[in-house]
Scaffold this active site. Structure first.
Site, PDB file in Angstrom:
ATOM      1  N   LYS A   1       0.813  -1.216   0.000  1.00  0.00           N
ATOM      2  CA  LYS A   1       0.000   0.000   0.000  1.00  0.00           C
ATOM      3  C   LYS A   1       0.850   1.272   0.000  1.00  0.00           C
ATOM      4  O   LYS A   1       0.517   2.236  -0.690  1.00  0.00           O
ATOM      5  CB  LYS A   1      -0.937   0.018   1.209  1.00  0.00           C
TER       6      LYS A   1
ATOM      7  N   GLU B   1      -3.765   7.346   7.421  1.00  0.00           N
ATOM      8  CA  GLU B   1      -4.608   8.158   6.539  1.00  0.00           C
ATOM      9  C   GLU B   1      -5.600   8.944   7.371  1.00  0.00           C
ATOM     10  O   GLU B   1      -6.000   8.514   8.449  1.00  0.00           O
ATOM     11  CB  GLU B   1      -5.411   7.257   5.581  1.00  0.00           C
TER      12      GLU B   1
ATOM     13  N   HIS C   1     -16.046  -4.546   5.628  1.00  0.00           N
ATOM     14  CA  HIS C   1     -15.255  -4.308   4.425  1.00  0.00           C
ATOM     15  C   HIS C   1     -15.532  -5.316   3.316  1.00  0.00           C
ATOM     16  O   HIS C   1     -14.771  -5.431   2.378  1.00  0.00           O
ATOM     17  CB  HIS C   1     -13.748  -4.288   4.728  1.00  0.00           C
TER      18      HIS C   1
ATOM     19  N   ARG D   1      -7.274  -7.507 -11.061  1.00  0.00           N
ATOM     20  CA  ARG D   1      -8.004  -8.702 -11.506  1.00  0.00           C
ATOM     21  C   ARG D   1      -9.411  -8.290 -11.917  1.00  0.00           C
ATOM     22  O   ARG D   1      -9.789  -7.137 -11.777  1.00  0.00           O
ATOM     23  CB  ARG D   1      -8.104  -9.699 -10.357  1.00  0.00           C
TER      24      ARG D   1
END
Ligand code: ADP
Length: 721
Positions: free
Chosen positions: A124, A208, A243, A308
């Site tokens: 990330k 973040e 999530h 993907r």
């Protein structure tokens, strides 16, 4: 151009996956003339994807590590079957750079991006650095190398609380935590590091700004190996639980055209920055708060790129009219993208719902079992219909605990969002599924929620509407009355079926009938129901209304229903029920006629009567008195024939009061006599049979009134009252 004569010729493709995505890929590959090869674990030896492929190769035992995730076994299967290419589907090996390298080494085409592109997005922090270079907006935050506690705390302070700590190597929500204030920071950091070390063997963190009301909006991109890249618009996947996406739609509601273009172009830049090839998804957070504040700059931020095909790709197919698997195959064969950006159009609105074998009311516990029924009458398998069901199972299949519990995806398309919503409600209602618990009712509550209908979306939608979405079921009197009519209909049909098995001639002569009909005496039934969680019990006393002359067919009769909740009578309703086909009934309740779908799911406590009307599902357990396994202890008051046989004696007179245990009827079968006795103190109101009659197992032989109450459920009682 045919794939067989493309720069990188494709004739046979192996699908390194299972379930609905394997079936989905097989469908397009076959249409394009490719030979299709499935792989399977022992748990899937007879799975649908194996049945549908031209060939299938066994990988190993059920554990994914020994089958679908075993790189060497998958490569060997491709070599053995002569596959030119491997389609990885999603999950499993689809984002595994090592697997891509293994395909390259074996000179098998990997249908997806180069290993380097997967690796670039795998971390990330590194990905964020690359995206910043490409001018893709990022959530304000820190993704640097230095990782000492004091520095991280200082960065968090600069960003401003709340912040989100994320494992750099993370995925699937692991190693991620919201920190509300500086006081909580250290403990959260320690916790995230521990989780990340355990899950990914790496403890680097990034920080973040935590957006409190973001929408999840992602852009479908496609690049070919010749350098071209396009976006196929966006999807809103804000409705998530832990999530995990539950509902997805395209396009994102209320997204201004200029912002759509801006996000699309940023996504293509992101893909081209890392030398991307094939189908990819760039995920953004759209800041709903900033969205409304005019002139506050781009309100969307890069989150991550999935290298993907996504689970939710069908909504994009529906609004674009393109087959994304076909695009993947063409790009893998070295061909150019089928369309340029200015040739792509967006038509209507599409919504996808993920149907899981799980119990939302029990913390989403995965469910297993044999699918007794599984069909969607309205669905078509291609992307041009309005309703599409992408599924990896069929009726008769067994859902095991080895893999993801997603059974199918239901996708609908409408001219606009309102029409798509209506279509989805209809399709969810029409879905005929039983044998395995699913999240269908939860999905129905979601798509009919006023805030979902109004597209007031954010990633904590389910959390915020918890009380509405998980409300304890409470049947209304009308629900109970409807269930009673379905039960009566079922009893009537069972009785008809029995008289056919019996070989007894069907005749309209009322004297021949054994369904409880009798002259000038209303037929009366008592039916017992309970909520699925056992919280309440209900009773319905149903009395068939007398009509002039001969009684109507029971299935079309009018019934007076008394509904009782925990013993208190609450309402009296007049209802009529008409069966339209095997799962559709027309019920008229106090003059309000409604069409509904009804089905009976066997459960351990009784048959669950599942009714769907106007897109809403209600579910009640019917404690059927003629099923011993559904009976409460004291309810043995039914007097049915224990087996096929002949009535040889009636031992009391109609109207006679008797004590418990008094012999009432003798039935003979296979040269043995069986005596039925009074189940309680009470009265024999009438016999439905005469000496010499042939009876079938389960036939009601007489009407008995319990001295205390009426005989329980389902048994006819004569017309007192
Ligand atoms: P993972 O790779 O573990 O799935 P992501 O970075 O993709 O983690 O984030 C998963 C989900 O967490 C997103 O879909 C979104 O709902 C939420 N999320 C991620 N970053 C933020 C943020 N900065 N603010 C608010 N929610 C976020």
């Amino acid at each position: 151009m045919s794939l067989a004569t493309a720069p990188r010729p494709l004739r046979a493709v192996l699908i390194a996956n299972r379930g609905e995505i394997a079936c989905r890929v097989i469908r397009t590959a076959r249409r394009l003339g490719l030979r299709t090869i499935a792989v399977y674990s022992d748990a899937d030896a007879r799975a649908r994807h194996v049945r549908e492929a031209d060939e299938a190769i066994r990988l190993g035992p059920p554990a994914a590590g020994e089958s679908y995730l075993a790189i060497d076994k998958v490569i060997q299967a491709a070599q053995r079957s002569g596959a030119d290419a491997i389609h990885p589907g999603y999950g499993f090996l689809s984002e595994n750079a090592e697997f891509v390298a293994a395909c390259d080494a074996a000179e098998i085409i990997f249908i997806g991006p180069p290993a380097s592109a997967i690796a670039a997005m795998g971390d990330k922090a590194a990905a964020k650095a690359r995206m910043a270079q490409a001018g893709v907006p990022l959530v304000p935050g820190y993704h640097g190398e230095a990782q000492d506690d004091a520095l991280l705390r200082k960065e968090a302070g600069k960003i401003g609380y709340p912040v989100l700590l994320k494992a750099s190597a993370g995925g699937g929500g692991k190693g991620m935590r919201v920190v509300e204030s500086e006081r909580e920071f250290q403990a959260a950091l320690d916790g995230c590091r521990r989780e990340s070390r355990a899950a990914f063997g790496d403890e680097r963190m990034l920080i973040e700004k935590y957006l409190t009301q973001p929408r999840h909006v992602e852009v479908q991109v496609f690049c070919d190996s010749l350098g071209a890249g396009v976006y196929l618009f966006e999807r809103d996947c804000s409705v998530q639980r832990r999530h995990q996406k539950v509902l997805e739609e395209a396009p994102a509601p209320h997204l201004p055209e200029a912002l759509r273009r801006e996000m699309g172009e940023a996504a293509v830049r992101a893909a081209q920055e890392i030398g991307y090839v094939g189908a990819g998804t760039v995920e953004f957070l759209l800041d709903a708060a900033a969205e409304t504040a005019q002139g506050s700059g781009s309100p969307f931020y890069f989150m991550e790129m999935n290298t993907r095909l996504q689970v939710e790709h069908p909504v994009t197919e529906m609004i674009s009219g393109e087959d994304l698997v076909e695009w993947q195959l063409r790009v893998a064969a070295g061909l150019a993208l089928p369309k340029a950006q200015n040739e792509l159009t967006l038509t209507g609105h599409a919504i996808e719902a993920r149907l899981y074998a799980e119990d939302p009311d029990n913390d989403f516990l995965p469910a297993t079992g044999k699918l007794l029924r599984f069909a969607l009458p309205l669905a078509s398998a291609d992307s041009h219909g309005r309703v599409r069901l992408d599924s990896g199972v069929e009726a008769g299949d067994t859902v095991t605990m080895h893999y993801d519990p997603m059974l199918a995806k239901l996708i609908v398309h409408g001219e606009d969002r309102g029409q798509a919503l209506a279509e989805m409600a209809r399709a969810l209602a029409a879905l005929d599924i039983s044998g395995v618990t699913t999240n269908r009712r939860f999905l129905q509550r979601l798509v009919t929620h006023p805030d979902f209908i109004a597209a007031r979306l954010d990633t904590r939608f389910i959390e915020h509407h918890h009380d509405d979405l998980f409300a304890a079921p409470q049947a209304t009197d009308a629900d109970i009355a409807r269930a009673a009519l379905v039960a009566i209909d079922q009893l009537t049909r069972d009785q008809l079926a029995r008289s056919h098995i019996d070989g007894a001639p069907r005749t309209d002569d009322p004297w021949q009938r054994r369904d409880g009909w009798r002259l000038n005496a209303p037929r009366r039934l008592r039916l017992a129901f309970q909520e699925t969680d056992g919280s309440s019990t209900y009773e319905v006393i149903a009395t068939q209304a007398l009509t002039q002359g001969l009684a109507q067919e029971p299935a079309q009769a009018t019934w007076q229903l008394q509904v009782q909740r925990d013993g208190e009578e609450t309402s009296r309703l007049a209802e009529q029920c008409q069966r339209l086909d095997s799962d559709t009934l027309a019920l008229t309740l106090d003059g309000h006629r409604q069409r509904l779908f009804a089905r009976l799911d066997p459960t351990s406590e009784g048959d669950a009567i599942v009714l769907t009307a106007a897109g809403q599902e209600s579910r009640l357990i019917w404690r059927r008195a003629d099923r011993a396994d559904h009976l409460p202890q004291e309810a043995e008051a039914k007097l049915t024939a224990p087996m096929h046989g002949t009535v040889v004696a009636l031992l009391v007179e109609p109207g006679q009061t008797v004590e418990k245990g008094t012999p009432l009827v003798v039935v003979e079968a296979m040269k043995m006599e069986h005596t039925l006795s009074a189940p309680a103190d009470g009265a024999v109101e009438a016999f439905h049979v005469a000496v010499g009659d042939a009876v079938a197992q389960g036939d009601e032989l007489l009407a008995f009134t319990n001295a205390e109450a009426m005989t329980n459920a389902g048994a006819d009682t004569s017309g007192d009252n």
